[in-house]
Design a protein around this motif. Structure first.
Motif: not given
Length: 601
Positions: A243-272
């Motif tokens: 809302r603050r940045f302007g939606r036309e400038k934004c993208k949203r990342v969707l994490w895999p199931e059972a992963c809450k954030d970037a660090n969990e994805v790195l640990l459970k699924r790997g950097p790729e």
């Protein structure tokens, strides 16, 4: 006479020098661990700061509380620089278990330091995440082994990783997520300093003040990739950031199931897999063709939490018929002197008590200082001027100025500009980014400069402008109120003006057609002592927001606020018999018939 530490209640031992840790005279006595040494004192500099309550000051100046008066520039404390050095082996192993490499730790100057942890009320060894602006250390966040966090007391809050801003920048919810993404090859990452505020936070907007100081640097970012946590607080954080940045400038990342954030994805699924998540970030839907896939998460959220009503108006009886939802347009009308502007100010004040912030364009309420004084009076619940009733005190006045400053921002006409609706919306956009306003008051419509082309009718012009206002409201999720006067009305029975309708507003039926909600403020102008004011809700677009009807509030002429009537007050409408009562019922029946004809929308 020069002051000493004892003048401030600080017990410095005789002949002491250097840096000391002592108990705090401001907060230690009220805490469970009364002997916790949370106050850092620099004897040579004659300065101190409490790591628990943020009390700070110096012998050369008056002590400072953690509350900054609104007219002063924030006096932030700059932390003492610390050298990262080599991390202990147990800390390196701790990071390694979370997938963070030594090279990433070194580039981000991760260190360890002994700090006071308010949650534990004692000093502990903690991991230090330094916050830099250029080469200057602005702040630092500390984390101990039990996942307790704290930032430097009295230091400025800024984005973590501010120096890594690029034209495309990822924004995450914590320092560990930034480090995890760097392991996957992304250095262009920043993190919010305090994580995601809880959705129920009362003053949600204040959690984003870290965006203000670096506003110009943030404008250089062309694309924001929002990669926050996959939970309810993360959902609210993502919505507020977009809302603050302007939606036309934004993208949203969707994490895999059972992963809450970037660090969990790195640990459970790997950097790729983490890299793939970032590369497959989805743009926020804009105007155009949409499919269910664009809004799948929103639909799931609605299914889980339901179609929620808007925010409370502060009056339970009004809430039955009307609540306030971000992203909508409410038109307010009524005959002159019926109290439209005053009631709207009270509504805004009630919403501000729930954490909302407002932009105010109100040329009729000038000088602006008088309007501000009236808002302070309403907030205090005591008269501003001297009189038979005790006025608000000096200390209450200071608190009121501070509070109104935090929640209301006046948009002022300038002599060298035509104040069109578009000019005001431009200022409002800036207020969304800087202060996170949720409400915009435009009062009244006839004070705008209306630059209508010769080949455009008034009806067409009003339709186009209201469409533009609605687009602004929806895009930035700001509720907009417009006060518009009705055309000339004629007195009827008992020499009273009738209750106008939205179709009576001067200029166009589009005032009724384009509005999401329509309100009419009415009172008996023939009896100046009568203090019952009627709120007629004549249009509600979405049924979860409210319903058609009318309620009464009692006006307090001393402080110009509206209160719920007492139990023995008159009902929603004045007692009437015969034709008058039948006319009133016919009026309500016609509104409900129209409501049902629209499918209850």
């Amino acid at each position: 006479m020069d002051k000493t530490f004892s003048d401030f209640g600080i017990d410095v031992p005789p002949a002491a020098s250097g840096q000391l840790s002592l108990t705090c005279p401001q907060c230690s006595a009220q805490r469970k661990k009364k002997r916790a040494k949370c106050l850092s004192v620099n004897v040579e500099k004659g300065a101190w700061i409490c790591h628990h309550c943020s009390w700070r000051g110096g012998l050369s100046q008056r002590e400072q509380s953690n509350r900054t008066l609104y007219w002063r520039r924030p006096d932030y404390r700059q932390p003492a620089p610390f050298s990262p050095g080599a991390l202990p082996e147990d800390i390196q192993r701790w990071f390694a278990k979370r997938g963070i490499t030594p090279a990433v730790l070194e580039r981000n100057h991760i260190a360890t330091k002994k700090v006071y942890m308010p949650q534990l009320e004692r000093w502990v060894s903690a991991i230090a995440f330094p916050y830099y602006r250029g080469e200057t250390l602005i702040n630092a966040k500390y984390r101990d082994g039990r996942k307790h966090f704290r930032l430097e007391a009295g230091a400025e809050r800024i984005l973590y990783g501010l120096n890594d801003l690029e034209q495309t920048t990822l924004i995450v919810e914590g320092e560990m997520d930034k480090l995890a993404l760097e392991v996957a090859g992304f250095r262009n990452v920043v993190s919010v300093p305090d994580g995601a505020p809880p959705p129920q936070a009362k003053d949600y907007a204040r959690k984003f003040e870290f965006l203000q100081a670096d506003e110009e640097a943030l404008k250089t970012v062309k694309t924001w990739v929002i990669a926050v946590d996959n939970d309810a607080p993360g959902q609210y954080l993502a919505e507020e950031l977009s809302r603050r940045f302007g939606r036309e400038k934004c993208k949203r990342v969707l994490w895999p199931e059972a992963c809450k954030d970037a660090n969990e994805v790195l640990l459970k699924r790997g950097p790729e897999v983490l890299t793939d998540c970032i590369k497959n970030a989805q743009p926020y839907p804009l105007a155009g063709v949409l499919t269910v896939s664009h809004l799948s998460e929103d639909i799931d959220f609605l299914y889980t939490h339901g179609l929620k009503r808007g925010m409370s108006t502060g009056w339970p009886s009004v809430d039955i018929c009307y609540t306030v939802k971000p992203g909508e347009l409410t038109v307010v009308t009524g005959v002159p002197n019926s109290g439209k502007s005053n009631w709207l100010d009270c509504l805004a004040l009630n919403l501000a008590q729930q954490g909302w912030r407002f932009g105010v364009f109100s040329p009729e309420n000038q000088p602006v200082g008088h309007h501000m004084a009236r808002m302070i009076e309403k907030w205090a619940g005591k008269p501003f001027n001297k009189g038979s009733i005790a006025r608000l005190s000096r200390s209450t006045l200071a608190q009121g100025k501070d509070w109104v400053h935090e929640h209301f921002y006046w948009i002022l006409p300038e002599d060298d500009q035509d104040w069109t609706v578009e000019h005001v919306l431009d200022r409002a956009r800036a207020l969304v980014l800087r202060y996170g306003i949720k409400g915009l008051l435009l009062d009244p419509w006839n004070e705008f400069e209306h630059l209508r082309a010769p080949n455009v009718t008034e009806t067409e012009y009003i339709s186009l402008v209201l469409k533009r206002v609605r687009q602004f409201a929806r895009y930035y999720q700001v509720h907009v109120w417009i006060v518009a006067h009705p055309a000339k009305l004629f007195r009827g029975k008992n020499d009273q003006y009738p209750v106008p309708t939205l179709y009576d507003i001067s200029g166009s039926a589009n005032w009724r057609n384009k509005a999401d909600n329509g309100l009419v403020i009415w009172r008996d102008l023939g009896d100046p002592k009568k203090d019952l004011v009627e709120i007629h809700i004549q249009k509600i677009r979405f049924r979860e927001v409210g319903r058609l009807g009318a309620v009464r509030l009692r006006f307090d002429p001393v402080t110009a606020v509206y209160r719920e009537p007492e139990p023995d007050d008159e009902a929603a409408f004045p007692p009437a018999d015969g034709a008058d009562k039948a006319d009133e019922q016919a009026y309500l029946d016609s509104l409900y018939a129209e409501y049902e004809a629209q499918g209850g929308k």
